[in-house]
Design an enzyme around this catalytic site. Structure first.
Site, PDB file in Angstrom:
ATOM      1  N   HIS A  82       0.857  -1.189   0.000  1.00 21.02           N
ATOM      2  CA  HIS A  82       0.000   0.000   0.000  1.00 21.02           C
ATOM      3  C   HIS A  82       0.890   1.234   0.000  1.00 21.02           C
ATOM      4  O   HIS A  82       1.960   1.228   0.588  1.00 21.02           O
ATOM      5  CB  HIS A  82      -0.887   0.003   1.254  1.00 21.02           C
ATOM      6  CG  HIS A  82      -1.884   1.110   1.270  1.00 21.02           C
ATOM      7  ND1 HIS A  82      -3.053   1.050   0.543  1.00 21.02           N
ATOM      8  CD2 HIS A  82      -1.890   2.303   1.901  1.00 21.02           C
ATOM      9  CE1 HIS A  82      -3.731   2.169   0.736  1.00 21.02           C
ATOM     10  NE2 HIS A  82      -3.046   2.943   1.553  1.00 21.02           N
ATOM     11  N   ASP A 161     -14.287   5.067   8.489  1.00 18.24           N
ATOM     12  CA  ASP A 161     -13.205   5.778   7.794  1.00 18.24           C
ATOM     13  C   ASP A 161     -13.751   6.661   6.685  1.00 18.24           C
ATOM     14  O   ASP A 161     -13.282   7.777   6.488  1.00 18.24           O
ATOM     15  CB  ASP A 161     -12.186   4.778   7.231  1.00 18.24           C
ATOM     16  CG  ASP A 161     -11.086   5.512   6.468  1.00 18.24           C
ATOM     17  OD1 ASP A 161     -10.379   6.309   7.091  1.00 18.24           O
ATOM     18  OD2 ASP A 161     -10.966   5.301   5.242  1.00 18.24           O
ATOM     19  N   ARG A 168     -12.290  14.991   7.727  1.00 24.20           N
ATOM     20  CA  ARG A 168     -10.890  15.433   7.848  1.00 24.20           C
ATOM     21  C   ARG A 168     -10.484  16.267   6.633  1.00 24.20           C
ATOM     22  O   ARG A 168      -9.775  17.260   6.753  1.00 24.20           O
ATOM     23  CB  ARG A 168      -9.961  14.215   7.960  1.00 24.20           C
ATOM     24  CG  ARG A 168     -10.031  13.514   9.321  1.00 24.20           C
ATOM     25  CD  ARG A 168      -9.385  12.143   9.244  1.00 24.20           C
ATOM     26  NE  ARG A 168      -7.981  12.206   8.861  1.00 24.20           N
ATOM     27  CZ  ARG A 168      -7.327  11.202   8.276  1.00 24.20           C
ATOM     28  NH1 ARG A 168      -7.925  10.065   7.992  1.00 24.20           N
ATOM     29  NH2 ARG A 168      -6.055  11.342   7.973  1.00 24.20           N
ATOM     30  N   SER A 183      -6.649   5.168   9.664  1.00 22.37           N
ATOM     31  CA  SER A 183      -7.389   5.138   8.405  1.00 22.37           C
ATOM     32  C   SER A 183      -6.844   4.039   7.482  1.00 22.37           C
ATOM     33  O   SER A 183      -7.601   3.227   6.939  1.00 22.37           O
ATOM     34  CB  SER A 183      -7.285   6.509   7.729  1.00 22.37           C
ATOM     35  OG  SER A 183      -7.724   6.463   6.395  1.00 22.37           O
ATOM     36  N   LYS A 187      -8.505  -0.148   7.103  1.00 17.55           N
ATOM     37  CA  LYS A 187      -8.951  -0.662   5.800  1.00 17.55           C
ATOM     38  C   LYS A 187      -8.193  -1.931   5.433  1.00 17.55           C
ATOM     39  O   LYS A 187      -8.767  -2.929   5.002  1.00 17.55           O
ATOM     40  CB  LYS A 187      -8.725   0.393   4.709  1.00 17.55           C
ATOM     41  CG  LYS A 187      -9.853   1.412   4.634  1.00 17.55           C
ATOM     42  CD  LYS A 187      -9.614   2.436   3.541  1.00 17.55           C
ATOM     43  CE  LYS A 187      -8.518   3.380   3.965  1.00 17.55           C
ATOM     44  NZ  LYS A 187      -8.513   4.694   3.380  1.00 17.55           N
TER      45      LYS A 187
HETATM   46  N1  URA Z   1      -4.694   7.363   2.842  1.00 24.02           N
HETATM   47  C1  URA Z   1      -5.721   6.911   3.574  1.00 24.02           C
HETATM   48  O1  URA Z   1      -6.378   5.946   3.216  1.00 24.02           O
HETATM   49  N2  URA Z   1      -6.035   7.548   4.715  1.00 24.02           N
HETATM   50  C2  URA Z   1      -5.337   8.619   5.162  1.00 24.02           C
HETATM   51  O2  URA Z   1      -5.657   9.146   6.221  1.00 24.02           O
HETATM   52  C3  URA Z   1      -4.259   9.080   4.384  1.00 24.02           C
HETATM   53  C4  URA Z   1      -3.958   8.433   3.226  1.00 24.02           C
END
Ligand code: URA
Ligand code: CA
Length: 434
Positions: A82, A161, A168, A183, A187
């Site tokens: 990721h 999220d 945010r 976050s 996921k």
């Molecule tokens: N990518 C994400 O999925 N969440 C964040 O807070 C920042 C980057």
């Protein structure tokens, strides 16, 4: 418990209890806590932070807010990668086939692009026929059959999220270490990742603007992963320029194909070897990075990595003649060359600005509902440390939006900082943390 007291507590820098964090996530997700109170709490968190234990509890509460995907039926130890959000980051399309061609299972759920960052799903959709809406069962079966599958996130994963991120994004509270950690990890873990390599971007095009904060973020990601008994390794890489040469959907697929043939940009290839070698070690396929790099390079040279990409495309319904003949891709109609006004060396290329230009040319989204022009984007011709003469080609761009042309020329020129030669050659992989 009430939200007012919790905001008051974090405002004074006190540590929140597990049940307070769980209550906030649950009631915010269920629309009981309003945005204005959540926004105040986010800003208190932004200034006073969350410690490792609070961040762990927040991550756990976010995972519990939605469905969890069980990928345990995938044979062997699957790996995942990721990135915290880059410009022109074509890595997944190269890395996935590379490791899968060595028998290492790569089952990935990817996202769409938003703002100046691109998304793997959009890139894949520039291949005609390609479908990315796989069910969990298809994701598992395809990975067992051909070792690779790339799909969109279908079910109701981490709704907390989605809501939090949107808030945010509008309250200037994205770039907080604990909020980013929870976050991303919520996921990833809800989607069943066990071994994960995270590419943390630093620089103008990234959330983390300096190396110290990128290191702090990395340490938090590793500490929280450990509390979940998951193995996460980190690479901190620079976003002082976009990755590779291509920015845009079809353009990046073409770049991925070239890289799988061994003719790709040096930075993209180097990053894929580095990430790939870490994934091979986590999977147990190799004991050392040197050994892993030899295997990965072998499968570039003998064509097996490219064949794996073709197999992936065919398995998901895509027309593989485009992969075999990348000139089949149809790019946007207007093609413009951007010429340098200066002589010197490229010192940096503002990745954020380049990402925004690519978006405005049609390659990216301003809102979730923007319809993309998959043939739009930018191909850089000069990168950091390259010598440039006045009149040289800096970049070429493709668009169907002719009213964007003059702004794009101006912005691409200003994204390039051209001056004296940098003292040290550009170092793009900054640091590895395990
Ligand atoms: N990518 C994400 O999925 N969440 C964040 O807070 C920042 C980057
Ligand atoms: Ca690229």
């Amino acid at each position: 418990m009430n939200i007012y007291d919790i905001i008051e507590k974090k405002k004074h820098g006190l540590t929140l209890k597990d049940e307070e964090i769980k209550y906030v996530v649950k009631d915010f997700t269920n629309d009981i806590i309003p945005d204005y109170q959540m926004a105040a709490l986010l800003m208190a968190i932004y200034f006073n932070g969350l410690d490792v234990s609070e961040t762990y509890t927040l991550t756990e509460a976010m995972i519990e807010s939605g469905d969890k995907i069980d990928l345990s039926k995938i044979d062997g130890k699957k790996v995942d990668k990721h990135s915290t959000g880059g410009v022109g980051d074509t890595t997944t399309l190269v890395l996935g086939p590379m490791v899968a061609s060595l028998g290492v299972p790569f089952a990935k759920m990817s996202g769409r692009g938003l703002g100046h960052t691109g998304g793997t799903l959009d890139k894949l959709e520039s291949i005609p026929g390609m479908h990315i809406d796989l069910s969990t069962e298809e994701l598992i079966n395809n990975t067992n059959e051909i070792k690779i599958a790339i799909a969109g996130q279908t079910s109701n994963i981490t709704p907390a999220d989605k809501k939090l991120y949107a808030l945010r994004d509008t309250t200037a509270t994205v770039d907080n270490i604990s909020l980013i950690t929870s976050s991303i990890l919520s996921k990833k873990f809800a989607m069943g990742a066990d071994s994960l390599v995270l590419d943390v971007k630093v620089g103008s095009g990234a959330f983390m603007k300096d190396i110290e904060s990128a290191e702090e973020l990395s340490k938090m990601m590793i500490d929280v992963s450990k509390k979940f008994n998951r193995h996460t390794k980190i690479l901190i890489t620079s976003m002082e320029e976009p990755l590779g040469y291509a920015i845009g959907n079809a353009l990046e697929v073409i770049e991925a194909i070239e890289t799988l043939k061994g003719n790709g940009p040096k930075d993209l290839y180097e990053l894929c070897l580095k990430l790939g070698s870490k994934l091979l070690i986590m999977n147990g396929k190799c004991l050392s990075e040197d050994e892993a790099v030899i295997l990965l390079e072998q499968n570039i040279k003998n064509g097996l990595a490219l064949e794996k990409f073709i197999e992936l495309v065919e398995k998901q319904g895509g027309d593989s003649s485009y992969i075999k003949n990348p000139s089949n891709f149809i790019l946007s109609e207007t093609k413009i060359e951007v010429i340098s006004d200066y002589t010197g060396y490229v010192k940096s290329i503002d990745a954020l600005l380049i990402g925004e230009v690519a978006r405005d040319l049609g390659a990216g989204r301003l809102t979730k509902d923007t319809v993309l022009d998959l043939g739009a984007g930018i191909v850089l011709n000069k990168k950091i440390d390259d010598k440039v003469k006045k009149g040289d080609l800096l970049a070429t761009f493709y668009t169907n939006k002719d009213d964007e042309v003059s702004a794009a020329i101006k912005n691409i020129k200003s994204a390039y900082q051209i001056g004296e030669k940098n003292k040290d050659p550009y170092k793009f992989i900054y640091k590895e943390i395990e």
